[in-house]
Design an enzyme around this catalytic site. Structure first.
Site, PDB file in Angstrom:
ATOM      1  N   HIS A   1      46.481  51.463  45.012  1.00 52.41           N
ATOM      2  CA  HIS A   1      46.341  49.892  44.166  1.00 52.41           C
ATOM      3  C   HIS A   1      47.603  49.587  44.117  1.00 52.41           C
ATOM      4  CE1 HIS A   1      45.485  49.195  40.299  1.00 52.41           C
ATOM      5  NE2 HIS A   1      46.841  49.622  39.612  1.00 52.41           N
TER       6      HIS A   1
ATOM      7  N   ASP B   1      39.648  50.404  46.597  1.00 51.98           N
ATOM      8  CA  ASP B   1      39.725  49.092  46.240  1.00 51.98           C
ATOM      9  C   ASP B   1      39.324  48.665  47.450  1.00 51.98           C
ATOM     10  OD1 ASP B   1      40.104  48.748  43.127  1.00 51.98           O
ATOM     11  OD2 ASP B   1      42.752  47.754  43.377  1.00 51.98           O
TER      12      ASP B   1
HETATM   13  P1  ATP Z   1      44.927  45.094  41.185  1.00 54.76           P
HETATM   14  O1  ATP Z   1      46.160  45.081  40.750  1.00 54.76           O
HETATM   15  O2  ATP Z   1      44.335  46.504  40.730  1.00 54.76           O
HETATM   16  O3  ATP Z   1      44.300  44.007  42.279  1.00 54.76           O
HETATM   17  P2  ATP Z   1      44.677  42.386  39.621  1.00 54.76           P
HETATM   18  O4  ATP Z   1      45.078  41.651  40.945  1.00 54.76           O
HETATM   19  O5  ATP Z   1      43.298  42.044  38.814  1.00 54.76           O
HETATM   20  O6  ATP Z   1      44.702  43.834  40.134  1.00 54.76           O
HETATM   21  P3  ATP Z   1      46.647  40.964  38.304  1.00 54.76           P
HETATM   22  O7  ATP Z   1      46.794  40.552  39.515  1.00 54.76           O
HETATM   23  O8  ATP Z   1      47.349  41.630  37.335  1.00 54.76           O
HETATM   24  O9  ATP Z   1      45.015  42.515  37.951  1.00 54.76           O
HETATM   25  O10 ATP Z   1      45.371  40.860  37.546  1.00 54.76           O
HETATM   26  C1  ATP Z   1      45.151  40.786  36.367  1.00 54.76           C
HETATM   27  C2  ATP Z   1      44.333  39.686  35.278  1.00 54.76           C
HETATM   28  O11 ATP Z   1      42.910  39.365  35.929  1.00 54.76           O
HETATM   29  C3  ATP Z   1      43.567  39.753  34.724  1.00 54.76           C
HETATM   30  O12 ATP Z   1      44.702  39.498  33.390  1.00 54.76           O
HETATM   31  C4  ATP Z   1      42.841  38.658  34.095  1.00 54.76           C
HETATM   32  O13 ATP Z   1      43.603  37.402  33.858  1.00 54.76           O
HETATM   33  C5  ATP Z   1      42.168  38.671  35.458  1.00 54.76           C
HETATM   34  N1  ATP Z   1      40.946  39.140  35.702  1.00 54.76           N
HETATM   35  C6  ATP Z   1      40.315  40.398  36.091  1.00 54.76           C
HETATM   36  N2  ATP Z   1      39.262  40.721  35.652  1.00 54.76           N
HETATM   37  C7  ATP Z   1      38.952  39.510  36.077  1.00 54.76           C
HETATM   38  C8  ATP Z   1      37.272  38.832  35.430  1.00 54.76           C
HETATM   39  N3  ATP Z   1      35.738  40.029  35.651  1.00 54.76           N
HETATM   40  N4  ATP Z   1      37.149  37.877  35.209  1.00 54.76           N
HETATM   41  C9  ATP Z   1      38.595  37.179  34.926  1.00 54.76           C
HETATM   42  N5  ATP Z   1      39.570  37.564  34.898  1.00 54.76           N
HETATM   43  C10 ATP Z   1      39.980  39.017  36.083  1.00 54.76           C
END
Ligand code: ATP
Length: 519
Positions: free
Chosen positions: A227, A59
């Site tokens: 992660h 990441d």
């Molecule tokens: P990580 O935990 O690996 O940092 P993250 O922070 O993106 O991942 P979450 O905070 O749960 O994980 O967010 C996931 C949400 O982010 C998804 O449900 C979606 O709504 C939004 N999302 C993720 N990627 C995209 C994208 N490319 N475009 C728009 N929305 C996105």
């Protein structure tokens, strides 16, 4: 190695960089100070006769506009200059098209590893699976792994051609093969899967603890992870040390004989693990999470607290700092200056925008409707990544809301098809990224079915055509939305969500937040 000798190994590690090549406004973390610390640790280790390996749990991408706008070029080049040996591919490495990830591999002088991602078309591994290092007479195998949640939370536009396989079986087979072929002294998995205490991974895919427990004993000596973005410091077996603060002692997790280590996030810490290998027996001699110019609140005699450095100040490496300063300046230039004004807060906090309709979501949808001349529009709440504070608005504020560079698209619906589509997307519950934000649309549901729908205040006419704005993420199936990109009536523009929102502010400022309050 030969069996009668004693060998020493120092593993250095970081994870979840998320665009933090530069220090924050307080001077915390940053790659230049990280390099000073790592150079020093490497020298000390070499003087003691240790083999040294520097790993990242992945990441690298997404989180800071100055980095995002340059596709993390400063981050990957900075890591190369620091001397990383390998990294795991994280889910956020798929926030851009695969061509960008290819470019990033070119910027990096170390391999981006993942053994459990398959190219569906060829059936072959999409990335380098592992690397065997020869350091000071030690043979060290490093296997990369990526969370299978990438398939769920990643951008379907970019990962549609990839399969994310369950890591346990992949790792067992690959580690066995590597052992036969190379007879490594040490086998490491560098992962981006998350550390979940006592394997309580909840709604996430299983992480490092499950992996360590599921493998045959002695398959992996250690897992260097990422992660979950926590310092992995244990109070006792399967109990997290919730009191850990920068500068304190940290005991990593150990499961089924495998050490599990993770260094929180953003380069706040460098993890340092010192091992001794004697007669095939690996012993952890020392472990530390070394803070990189982090402040802690120290209690004063009068009861107040004062921010103090948790470590002796680390002077940023001057060459790397100068190298990165050019990128920082270039990034800052792209986002500086005010583009508009809003008279009250536009709500995009995670604990609001995934639960209820908000004014910021309506502003965003209005901007996207304007781009494509839509009758109404939708986005998923999870796609709104930040709020916008009252006052002047900068492009940087916009990029914090929209870091993903999604395209604005539209769908021309026949009334009945639209009803069927909305039947699905109005069903997503609060407290999920998929939760629907909508504008110029109202509806009622009862008994788990759609019973009424209005577009712009008018009852849906099933014989009419309606235009809906949507972003390319949800239209390609992101957040579990029905796939539209292959359907008749779907058209994508070249404008990104950030560009649309920026344009809205330049054209409509001062923006009155109350005009976008959800009724
Ligand atoms: P990580 O935990 O690996 O940092 P993250 O922070 O993106 O991942 P979450 O905070 O749960 O994980 O967010 C996931 C949400 O982010 C998804 O449900 C979606 O709504 C939004 N999302 C993720 N990627 C995209 C994208 N490319 N475009 C728009 N929305 C996105």
């Amino acid at each position: 190695s030969s069996t009668d000798e004693i060998y020493y190994l120092t593993i250095l590690h970081t994870n979840d960089n998320h665009g933090r090549f530069w220090h924050n406004e307080k001077g915390e973390y940053g790659m230049a100070a990280r390099k000073t610390l790592i150079d020093q640790l490497r020298n000390e280790a070499k003087q003691k006769g240790h083999a040294v390996l520097l790993l990242s749990g992945g990441d690298i991408n997404t989180g800071i506009p100055e980095s995002d706008l340059q596709f993390a070029e400063p981050d990957f080049k900075g890591m190369s200059l620091i001397g990383y040996d390998a990294m795991a591919i994280g889910n956020h490495e798929f926030d851009n098209p695969l061509s960008v990830l290819k470019q990033q591999q070119q910027w990096a002088n170390f391999p981006l590893l993942s053994a459990n991602i398959i190219d569906k078309q060829t059936g072959k591994n999409a990335f380098e699976q592992y690397k065997v290092f020869d350091k000071q007479g030690l043979k060290i195998a490093v296997i990369g792994l990526t969370t299978t949640d990438t398939a769920k939370i990643g951008n379907p536009q970019y990962i549609g051609g990839l399969e994310f396989k369950e890591p346990v079986a992949v790792t067992q087979a690959l580690a066995d093969k590597i052992k036969q072929q190379y007879q490594p002294d040490i086998t490491i998995a560098v992962t981006h899967m998350g550390h979940y205490v006592d394997a309580n991974y909840g709604i996430n895919a299983p992480g490092d603890v499950t992996l360590a427990r599921s493998l045959e004993k002695n398959t992996l000596d250690m897992i260097i992870g990422g992660h979950s973005q926590e310092p992995v410091c244990m109070a006792s077996e399967n109990t997290n040390d919730d009191n850990f603060k920068p500068g304190m002692a940290c005991k990593p997790d150990q499961q089924n004989g495998t050490w599990i280590m993770q260094a929180h996030e953003w380069g706040k810490y460098v993890g340092k693990a010192e091992f001794k290998l004697e007669n095939g027996q690996l012993t952890l001699l020392d472990y530390k999470l070394l803070p990189v110019n982090l402040y802690i609140h120290q209690e004063q005699a009068d009861g107040t607290t004062k921010p103090v450095l948790a470590n002796e100040y680390i002077t940023p490496n001057p060459e790397l700092k100068a190298f990165l300063a050019d990128y920082q300046a270039k990034g800052a230039k792209q986002i500086e200056g005010k583009i508009g004004y809003v008279d009250a807060k536009l709500e995009g906090d995670r604990n609001k925008v995934r639960y209820q309709q908000t004014n910021l979501a309506r502003v965003i949808i209005t901007a996207q409707m304007n781009t494509v001349g839509a009758d109404f529009g939708i986005i998923s709440g999870g796609g709104v990544r930040d709020s916008i504070a009252a006052g002047e608005v900068s492009y940087k504020d916009i990029l914090k809301v929209h870091p993903f560079k999604n395209r604005i698209a539209y769908m021309d619906w026949q009334g009945q098809d639209l009803w069927d589509y909305l039947e699905v997307v109005t069903r997503f519950p609060p407290d999920s990224g998929a939760y629907l934000q909508y504008h110029k649309l109202s509806f009622e549901r009862s008994d788990n079915a759609l019973t009424k729908m209005m577009i712009n205040g008018q009852k849906l006419d099933k014989s009419k055509t309606y235009r809906m704005s949507i972003n390319s993420y949800n239209a390609s199936g992101g957040d579990g939305y029905p796939v539209l990109v292959t359907r008749k009536g779907y058209v994508s523009t070249d404008e990104t969500d950030a560009q649309a929102l920026k344009r809205f502010f330049t054209e409509n400022s001062p923006v009155k937040a109350s005009e976008f309050a959800p009724q």
